[in-house]
Design a protein around this motif. Structure first.
Motif: not given
Length: 100
Positions: A1-7, A9-10, A41-43, A45-52
């Motif tokens: 589920m986390k992977e789907t949300i990450s994809v 949002v990405g 905003i997009s940059v 969001a991508i930064y937050i996703l990669t740090s998580i």
């Protein structure tokens, strides 16, 4: 589920990034600010996703040692953060090196 949300949002972030570039290049001065906001905003969001993803990946490994004695007997000490077998519970001073 986390992977789907990450994809999802990405993908949304990538769309917002390119839409922001489009607005910045093709429209009036007022719309350029919207374009710049979309890009930022997009940059972010991508930064937050990669740090998580990096933070979650540190404690996971295919090798598990119940304590440092077991790791020493296996001959793998010290274990550095990011290596297989590293867990934060084995790292007493939280410096990224377990069973030192």
């Amino acid at each position: 589920m986390k992977e789907t949300i990450s994809v999802i949002v990405g993908l949304i972030s990538i769309f917002l990034f390119w839409y922001g570039i489009y607005l910045f290049i093709t429209n009036s001065k007022d719309r350029r600010y919207y374009g710049l906001a979309y890009v930022l905003i997009s940059v972010f969001a991508i930064y937050i996703l990669t740090s998580i993803d990096k933070r979650e990946g540190n404690d996971e490994g295919s090798t598990y040692y119940s304590n440092c004695t077991e790791a020493r007997l296996a001959g793998v000490t010290p274990i550095y953060r990011g290596e297989s077998g590293y867990r934060s519970s084995l790292d007493r001073d939280n410096d990224g090196v377990a069973c030192e």
